[in-house]
Write a protein that holds these residues in place. Structure first.
Motif, PDB file in Angstrom:
ATOM      1  N   UNK A  23       0.824  -1.204   0.000  1.00 27.58           N
ATOM      2  CA  UNK A  23       0.000   0.000   0.000  1.00 27.58           C
ATOM      3  C   UNK A  23       0.864   1.262   0.000  1.00 27.58           C
ATOM      4  N   UNK A  24       1.924   1.249   0.787  1.00 30.71           N
ATOM      5  CA  UNK A  24       2.832   2.404   0.784  1.00 30.71           C
ATOM      6  C   UNK A  24       3.550   2.506  -0.562  1.00 30.71           C
ATOM      7  N   UNK A  25       3.885   1.353  -1.168  1.00 30.48           N
ATOM      8  CA  UNK A  25       4.427   1.373  -2.532  1.00 30.48           C
ATOM      9  C   UNK A  25       3.468   2.112  -3.467  1.00 30.48           C
ATOM     10  N   UNK A  26       2.182   1.784  -3.361  1.00 33.97           N
ATOM     11  CA  UNK A  26       1.180   2.379  -4.236  1.00 33.97           C
ATOM     12  C   UNK A  26       1.138   3.887  -4.077  1.00 33.97           C
ATOM     13  N   UNK A  27       1.091   4.348  -2.820  1.00 32.61           N
ATOM     14  CA  UNK A  27       1.061   5.793  -2.574  1.00 32.61           C
ATOM     15  C   UNK A  27       2.323   6.469  -3.118  1.00 32.61           C
ATOM     16  N   UNK A  28       3.477   5.863  -2.872  1.00 32.24           N
ATOM     17  CA  UNK A  28       4.726   6.452  -3.352  1.00 32.24           C
ATOM     18  C   UNK A  28       4.772   6.503  -4.880  1.00 32.24           C
ATOM     19  N   UNK A  29       4.307   5.438  -5.527  1.00 32.43           N
ATOM     20  CA  UNK A  29       4.320   5.385  -6.991  1.00 32.43           C
ATOM     21  C   UNK A  29       3.360   6.404  -7.592  1.00 32.43           C
ATOM     22  N   UNK A  30       2.176   6.538  -6.999  1.00 24.97           N
ATOM     23  CA  UNK A  30       1.194   7.502  -7.506  1.00 24.97           C
ATOM     24  C   UNK A  30       1.768   8.917  -7.457  1.00 24.97           C
ATOM     25  N   UNK A  31       2.353   9.275  -6.341  1.00 26.16           N
ATOM     26  CA  UNK A  31       2.877  10.632  -6.177  1.00 26.16           C
ATOM     27  C   UNK A  31       4.084  10.883  -7.083  1.00 26.16           C
ATOM     28  N   UNK A  32       5.044   9.954  -7.057  1.00 28.52           N
ATOM     29  CA  UNK A  32       6.280  10.163  -7.801  1.00 28.52           C
ATOM     30  C   UNK A  32       6.047  10.127  -9.317  1.00 28.52           C
ATOM     31  N   UNK A  70      -7.988   7.779  -5.261  1.00 32.77           N
ATOM     32  CA  UNK A  70      -9.259   7.359  -4.665  1.00 32.77           C
ATOM     33  C   UNK A  70      -9.231   5.859  -4.342  1.00 32.77           C
ATOM     34  N   UNK A  71      -8.717   5.060  -5.279  1.00 34.24           N
ATOM     35  CA  UNK A  71      -8.623   3.613  -5.051  1.00 34.24           C
ATOM     36  C   UNK A  71      -7.694   3.320  -3.874  1.00 34.24           C
ATOM     37  N   UNK A  72      -6.548   4.003  -3.818  1.00 37.13           N
ATOM     38  CA  UNK A  72      -5.595   3.787  -2.731  1.00 37.13           C
ATOM     39  C   UNK A  72      -6.197   4.166  -1.385  1.00 37.13           C
ATOM     40  N   UNK A  73      -6.961   5.257  -1.364  1.00 39.91           N
ATOM     41  CA  UNK A  73      -7.584   5.695  -0.116  1.00 39.91           C
ATOM     42  C   UNK A  73      -8.617   4.675   0.369  1.00 39.91           C
ATOM     43  N   UNK A  74      -9.403   4.142  -0.561  1.00 41.35           N
ATOM     44  CA  UNK A  74     -10.407   3.133  -0.187  1.00 41.35           C
ATOM     45  C   UNK A  74      -9.734   1.884   0.354  1.00 41.35           C
ATOM     46  N   UNK A  75      -8.676   1.428  -0.329  1.00 41.86           N
ATOM     47  CA  UNK A  75      -7.960   0.234   0.128  1.00 41.86           C
ATOM     48  C   UNK A  75      -7.366   0.466   1.513  1.00 41.86           C
ATOM     49  N   UNK A  76      -6.878   1.678   1.753  1.00 43.94           N
ATOM     50  CA  UNK A  76      -6.227   1.985   3.025  1.00 43.94           C
ATOM     51  C   UNK A  76      -7.179   1.854   4.205  1.00 43.94           C
ATOM     52  N   UNK A  77      -8.449   2.230   4.006  1.00 42.48           N
ATOM     53  CA  UNK A  77      -9.383   2.257   5.140  1.00 42.48           C
ATOM     54  C   UNK A  77     -10.303   1.047   5.189  1.00 42.48           C
ATOM     55  N   UNK A  78     -10.188   0.120   4.235  1.00 39.41           N
ATOM     56  CA  UNK A  78     -11.075  -1.047   4.219  1.00 39.41           C
ATOM     57  C   UNK A  78     -11.052  -1.832   5.532  1.00 39.41           C
ATOM     58  N   UNK A  79      -9.885  -2.138   6.112  1.00 38.29           N
ATOM     59  CA  UNK A  79      -9.898  -2.904   7.372  1.00 38.29           C
ATOM     60  C   UNK A  79     -10.650  -2.193   8.487  1.00 38.29           C
ATOM     61  N   UNK A  80     -10.495  -0.863   8.562  1.00 37.31           N
ATOM     62  CA  UNK A  80     -11.197  -0.112   9.611  1.00 37.31           C
ATOM     63  C   UNK A  80     -12.699  -0.137   9.381  1.00 37.31           C
ATOM     64  N   UNK A  81     -13.122   0.015   8.122  1.00 29.63           N
ATOM     65  CA  UNK A  81     -14.556  -0.029   7.805  1.00 29.63           C
ATOM     66  C   UNK A  81     -15.118  -1.410   8.118  1.00 29.63           C
ATOM     67  N   UNK A  82     -14.330  -2.448   7.777  1.00 28.71           N
ATOM     68  CA  UNK A  82     -14.786  -3.817   8.022  1.00 28.71           C
ATOM     69  C   UNK A  82     -14.911  -4.088   9.531  1.00 28.71           C
ATOM     70  N   UNK A  83     -13.940  -3.605  10.309  1.00 31.60           N
ATOM     71  CA  UNK A  83     -13.969  -3.809  11.755  1.00 31.60           C
ATOM     72  C   UNK A  83     -15.162  -3.090  12.374  1.00 31.60           C
ATOM     73  N   UNK A  84     -15.444  -1.878  11.904  1.00 28.43           N
ATOM     74  CA  UNK A  84     -16.583  -1.120  12.425  1.00 28.43           C
ATOM     75  C   UNK A  84     -17.886  -1.830  12.104  1.00 28.43           C
ATOM     76  N   UNK A  85     -17.986  -2.369  10.869  1.00 28.04           N
ATOM     77  CA  UNK A  85     -19.205  -3.082  10.482  1.00 28.04           C
ATOM     78  C   UNK A  85     -19.412  -4.326  11.328  1.00 28.04           C
ATOM     79  N   UNK A  86     -18.295  -4.996  11.649  1.00 28.05           N
ATOM     80  CA  UNK A  86     -18.412  -6.204  12.488  1.00 28.05           C
ATOM     81  C   UNK A  86     -18.855  -5.852  13.904  1.00 28.05           C
ATOM     82  N   UNK A  87     -18.401  -4.718  14.425  1.00 27.18           N
ATOM     83  CA  UNK A  87     -18.804  -4.312  15.791  1.00 27.18           C
ATOM     84  C   UNK A  87     -20.279  -3.933  15.823  1.00 27.18           C
ATOM     85  N   UNK A  88     -20.780  -3.344  14.738  1.00 21.83           N
ATOM     86  CA  UNK A  88     -22.176  -2.895  14.727  1.00 21.83           C
ATOM     87  C   UNK A  88     -23.138  -4.020  14.427  1.00 21.83           C
ATOM     88  N   UNK A  89     -22.641  -5.112  13.834  1.00 17.36           N
ATOM     89  CA  UNK A  89     -23.549  -6.211  13.472  1.00 17.36           C
ATOM     90  C   UNK A  89     -23.802  -7.135  14.671  1.00 17.36           C
TER      91      UNK A  89
END
Length: 388
Positions: free
Chosen positions: A337-346, A369-388
């Motif tokens: 993921x950090x590779x992706x961010x570095x490659x996009x910027x550079x 946008x794709x990199x940002x979504x991938x970055x936060x997917x685990x947090x979104x998934x964890x939140x969804x699991x806590x609310x379910x």
């Protein structure tokens, strides 16, 4: 097939590719020997509370990387085309000399864990070698202070100003790469991406200057360190068999700073249309983009530690890669993921200097946008699991 069919006229792309592959092959072959040497001399990283690895790991991989850089530079000095660049510039030899010193300091730290002031003194001395050899910022275009007939202005630095800026940039880049080296393959991958982007930018500069021999050194330096990172990465990607240590991370930072300064620090083309802001900003954009990920981590660390009343060099477990692990990414996914961010910027910044700005902006925006979504997917998934 002649190189003119697959590269712009005046750009010795085939020779540069040979240099890159030589650095990669030499580094790859030397790494096994350096691993044995690290065990023999006791240059071993034992797990600490802030570390991610759980078993003792040999380090000092920067010695192998420096061997790759040396092989690449000496090869270039004996190639018919690239050897001409050595007659007009000392930049490549300056990179070799300064790189040798920084690898020595890093290797001593890998073995004896030097204090931060001693390492800083070594970094400043290495940057001083670059300055003495003539690698420094002389001019810089900025987008303010222009007139009705022009956009922006050119800042022309005095000798002392250019030297100070060069030392500050070099030391900052060395420490930024050092700080970001926290997961298997992270620093070597970011180094490869940043060096490759700088190399592509340098080839663009060389093409615009019709193959001017004075523009040979920065592309050579970038190709050499890109090859060294490429050759080291198979040994260093998770699960790593050897860490690059400070000898490697500081070498990458020094070489990137040298290539960026050599390419941009003295480059201003008066023939460029002043209305073409992107073209004028290209050196600044590329340098900023290449440095962004490691420098962001460095700045956040300094602010965080200073605010807590600690030394800026006080180690902690709150770097960008640590935060990605905390969110829920695996080590390998965090690195990619950090590779992706570095490659996009550079490469996004480099593309602005080569292709249509609107198209590049749309593509970069989509990937961000794709990199940002991938970055936060685990947090979104964890939140969804806590609310379910």
């Amino acid at each position: 097939m002649d190189s003119e069919y697959w590269a712009p006229a005046g750009v010795p792309a085939r020779e540069y590719l040979l240099v890159l592959l030589t650095a990669a092959a030499t580094t790859f072959l030397l790494t096994g020997l350096v691993r044995l040497l690290a065990f023999r001399v006791g240059a071993v990283a034992y797990p600490r509370q802030r570390d991610v690895h759980v078993q003792p790991m040999p380090r000092m991989g920067g010695v192998a990387m420096y061997g790759g850089v040396l092989a690449a530079i000496f090869l270039a000095a004996n190639l018919p085309v690239l050897s001409r660049g050595f007659a007009y510039s000392n930049d490549a030899w300056a990179a070799v000399a300064a790189g040798g010193l920084i690898v020595l300091v890093g290797a001593l730290d890998d073995r004896f864990e030097l204090d931060s002031l001693t390492k800083l003194a070594g970094q400043v001395t290495a940057a001083g070698i670059l300055v003495i050899a003539g690698v420094q910022w002389f001019v810089l275009w900025v987008p303010w202070g222009g007139t009705e007939d022009s956009v922006g202005q050119v800042l022309i630095f005095s000798s002392n100003q250019g030297q100070l800026l060069t030392v500050l940039l070099t030391v900052a880049m060395i420490n930024a790469m050092n700080f970001v080296d926290g997961l298997d393959g992270l620093a070597s991958g970011i180094g490869l991406i940043s060096a490759a982007a700088t190399f592509v930018f340098c080839l663009g500069v060389l093409d615009r200057q019709n193959g001017d021999v004075n523009a040979y050194p920065p592309a050579l330096i970038a190709a050499a360190i890109a090859g060294a990172c490429l050759g080291f990465l198979p040994h260093n990607f998770q699960p790593a068999r050897l860490f690059m240590g400070d000898s490697g991370s500081m070498l990458i930072g020094l070489m990137l700073a040298t290539a960026s300064t050599s390419a941009s620090g003295r480059m201003f083309n008066p023939d460029v249309d002043s209305a073409d802001t992107i073209a004028l900003l290209s050196p600044l954009l590329v340098v900023a983009a290449v440095l962004f990920v490691p420098m962001l981590d460095l700045i956040m660390a300094v602010v965080r530690r200073t605010k807590a009343g600690k030394s800026p060099f006080h180690a902690d477990k709150m770097h960008l890669h640590h935060r990605l692990l905390e969110i829920g990414h695996s080590q390998r996914r965090a690195v990619l993921l950090i590779y992706l961010w570095a490659a996009v910027l550079a490469f996004g910044a480099v593309s602005l200097t080569l292709f249509n700005v609107v198209v590049v902006a749309w593509v970069v925006g989509l990937v961000v946008l794709v990199a940002a979504i991938i970055s936060v997917i685990p947090r979104i998934r964890a939140r969804a699991e806590r609310e379910s």
